[in-house]
Scaffold this motif. Structure first.
Motif, mmCIF file in Angstrom:
data_model
loop_
_atom_site.group_PDB
_atom_site.id
_atom_site.type_symbol
_atom_site.label_atom_id
_atom_site.label_comp_id
_atom_site.label_asym_id
_atom_site.label_seq_id
_atom_site.Cartn_x
_atom_site.Cartn_y
_atom_site.Cartn_z
ATOM 1 N N UNK A 8 6.251 8.017 -3.645
ATOM 2 C CA UNK A 8 6.114 6.887 -2.724
ATOM 3 C C UNK A 8 6.656 5.552 -3.209
ATOM 4 N N UNK A 9 7.077 5.445 -4.469
ATOM 5 C CA UNK A 9 7.632 4.171 -4.932
ATOM 6 C C UNK A 9 6.994 3.702 -6.222
ATOM 7 N N UNK A 10 7.780 2.999 -7.013
ATOM 8 C CA UNK A 10 7.351 2.635 -8.355
ATOM 9 C C UNK A 10 6.376 1.464 -8.387
ATOM 10 N N UNK A 47 0.871 -1.179 0.000
ATOM 11 C CA UNK A 47 0.000 0.000 0.000
ATOM 12 C C UNK A 47 0.905 1.226 0.000
ATOM 13 N N UNK A 48 0.691 2.184 -0.911
ATOM 14 C CA UNK A 48 1.612 3.329 -1.001
ATOM 15 C C UNK A 48 1.780 4.123 0.286
ATOM 16 N N UNK A 49 0.739 4.191 1.107
ATOM 17 C CA UNK A 49 0.871 4.943 2.357
ATOM 18 C C UNK A 49 1.889 4.314 3.298
ATOM 19 N N UNK A 50 2.162 3.014 3.133
ATOM 20 C CA UNK A 50 3.174 2.369 3.972
ATOM 21 C C UNK A 50 4.568 2.919 3.670
ATOM 22 N N UNK A 51 4.779 3.373 2.435
ATOM 23 C CA UNK A 51 6.063 3.986 2.097
ATOM 24 C C UNK A 51 6.242 5.294 2.857
#
Length: 256
Positions: free
Chosen positions: A226-228, A199-203
């Motif tokens: 936040x990541x690819x 989940x992007x929010x974890x980044x």
């Protein structure tokens, strides 16, 4: 007195001449890598009359973490002059060996604590479609870098192209975003937001916690890439158009 390794990387930026990796000769580990990054960012900010706009989170998949023999992501610092608006025209000749990464950007509407929940992060963010263009100043850098090398060179920060942020995106929606990348009008790659640490929010959560160990924090107005969604692909001249379900689209043209 400035660090000679920082000067080496800074001069690579200024002269557009790639340099050899710092490791193994200089034994740059994670701690030293982040220290060198902070010094390099200070020099770049002064040279470009720029300021810290936010951060990027890299290595958010097991595959990319394996490249650097690490068990967690890494962060780089985004200065204001590297953040571009959608429809940007980017000259390949101004870069070294850039990649293309479809990413979502969190635009903070409130300060975050050092250990925020996923719900707190999403509630305090607008979400923007984006294309990150990682780039490093090393010869033949990808995927041959060590973690220390990567961190010292600001975690291969190149450019970030952002579309229009969207408000009121739910935790559930953000966890189920599909992505389509079109190159010169042809769909070539698809991806899903679960590729970013599930989940992007974890980044962003990881970033907030990591920054707190370095005496830093995430504040209102900052942007976080936040990541690819996919394995990075080499940037080629042409048009990149990326669509994200529920979020929107972003476009960049790479010129030779």
């Amino acid at each position: 007195m400035s660090n000679p390794l920082v000067n080496q990387l800074f001069n690579a930026y200024q002269t557009h001449t790639a340099v050899p990796f710092l490791n193994p000769e200089h034994e740059i580990d994670e701690v030293k890598g982040y220290e060198l990054q902070a010094q390099l960012v200070d020099q770049l900010a002064t040279a470009h009359e720029s300021h810290v706009r936010g951060y990027k989170v890299s290595m958010t998949s097991a595959e990319t973490q394996a490249y650097a023999n690490t068990h967690e992501p890494a962060y780089g610092t985004l200065l204001s002059h590297v953040v571009k608006d959608s429809q940007a025209h980017i000259s390949l000749s101004n870069l070294f060996a850039p990649l293309i990464e479809p990413e979502l950007v969190f635009v903070l509407t409130e300060d975050l604590s050092a250990s925020p929940t996923i719900e707190e992060i999403v509630a305090a963010s607008h979400i923007a479609p984006a294309i990150e263009i990682p780039d490093a100043r090393y010869i033949d850098w990808f995927p041959n870098f060590t973690l220390g090398d990567l961190l010292a060179d600001n975690t291969a920060t190149g450019l970030l192209v952002m579309g229009t942020p969207v408000a009121n995106v739910s935790v559930e929606t953000l966890g189920d975003i599909t992505m389509t990348l079109k190159y010169n009008g042809e769909a070539t790659h698809t991806g899903h937001s679960t590729a970013v640490l599930g989940h992007p929010a974890k980044a962003v959560q990881w970033l907030a916690q990591k920054l707190s160990t370095h005496g830093k924090r995430l504040t209102k107005g900052m942007v976080i890439s936040s990541g690819t969604f996919i394995t990075p692909i080499p940037a080629q001249p042409g048009s990149y158009h990326i669509e994200y379900s529920s979020i929107g689209e972003v476009q960049a043209t790479i010129e030779s």
